[in-house]
Design a protein around this motif. Sequence first.
Motif, PDB file in Angstrom:
ATOM      1  N   THR A 193      14.015 -40.822  76.198  1.00 50.93           N
ATOM      2  CA  THR A 193      14.239 -41.965  75.305  1.00 50.93           C
ATOM      3  C   THR A 193      15.245 -42.926  75.933  1.00 50.93           C
ATOM      4  O   THR A 193      15.044 -44.151  75.953  1.00 50.93           O
ATOM      5  N   LEU A 213       6.003 -36.741  74.597  1.00 50.95           N
ATOM      6  CA  LEU A 213       5.777 -36.992  73.171  1.00 50.95           C
ATOM      7  C   LEU A 213       4.443 -36.404  72.714  1.00 50.95           C
ATOM      8  O   LEU A 213       4.348 -35.766  71.666  1.00 50.95           O
ATOM      9  N   ARG A 218       3.454 -35.762  68.930  1.00 53.88           N
ATOM     10  CA  ARG A 218       3.832 -37.101  68.469  1.00 53.88           C
ATOM     11  C   ARG A 218       2.979 -38.146  69.186  1.00 53.88           C
ATOM     12  O   ARG A 218       3.469 -39.005  69.904  1.00 53.88           O
ATOM     13  N   GLU A 221       3.638 -41.972  68.596  1.00 48.63           N
ATOM     14  CA  GLU A 221       4.811 -42.479  69.316  1.00 48.63           C
ATOM     15  C   GLU A 221       4.532 -42.612  70.806  1.00 48.63           C
ATOM     16  O   GLU A 221       5.029 -43.543  71.462  1.00 48.63           O
ATOM     17  N   ASP A 224       2.798 -45.777  71.212  1.00 42.95           N
ATOM     18  CA  ASP A 224       3.756 -46.881  71.029  1.00 42.95           C
ATOM     19  C   ASP A 224       4.530 -47.141  72.314  1.00 42.95           C
ATOM     20  O   ASP A 224       4.821 -48.300  72.662  1.00 42.95           O
TER      21      ASP A 224
END
Length: 283
Positions: A193, A213, A218, A221, A224
Amino acid sequence: MDIDVLGALAVRENGLSITPTAPKPRQVLALLALHADQVVPVSALIEELWAGEPPRSARTTLQTYVLQLRALIATALEHGPDAPARTAKDVLVTLPGGYLLSSGGGTLDVREFDRLAGTGYRAMDAGDFAGAARLLRDALALWSGPAFADVTGGVQLDMETRRLEETRLCALDQRIEADLRLGRHRELLAELTVLASRYRTHENLHGQFMLALHRSGRRGEALDVYQRLRGTLVRELGLEPSVALRRLQRSILMAGPESLAEAGSGPGSGSVADSGGERLVRV
């Protein structure tokens, strides 16, 4: 002599600092320290100090800086446990065409970094991902900040700083790859991150973030992250993501629940890049 350049500049003889506080002697020592046990040409030192516009007194002024460094070295040598076996001229040596800083068999953090990283890369090539992760982690631990963090660099040092940063990023990339191979995707999320935010156009770090992720369940995400990277690349560089990264995005987009569960099942369940640097999309 112990030399640290991967962070603040620190050069010690007999445990005593010989790092000057004045900016230009500090530049001279920084360049000599990075290339310890090698001749640094006078021309390179002059370019570092005066960026292609040296004064007529450049060589004389450089000699003055060398004398100042030798005075610091001499003081440190005097505080050794025995009578000094070396003189300041033996440590900072004048040779035809340049100067050489002799480490006397001491430590140099950048040299140790190169050794550990090189061994880590060979472990990766051999499929020893646990060994590679450990060696590369040890190599990266030698960095306490940007190289020459407290030195105002000129042309030469700025170039060397960029080169060293690239070697650090390569080692970081491979250490994360080794951790992904070991199934440590959840452990990597916080670090990735930060790295994706810091290196906003670094495709491989973003690809590793997407994979970590996705394997952590996830997927939205992960997608994204791709869209943010694409927006940054188009806006700032006028480029689309690489073919391999687009392939990874499509693979994540098309993955069903069963493949997602399999992706997070443990070590060896996929990779961002192979040894040649081409992105893979096994998720």
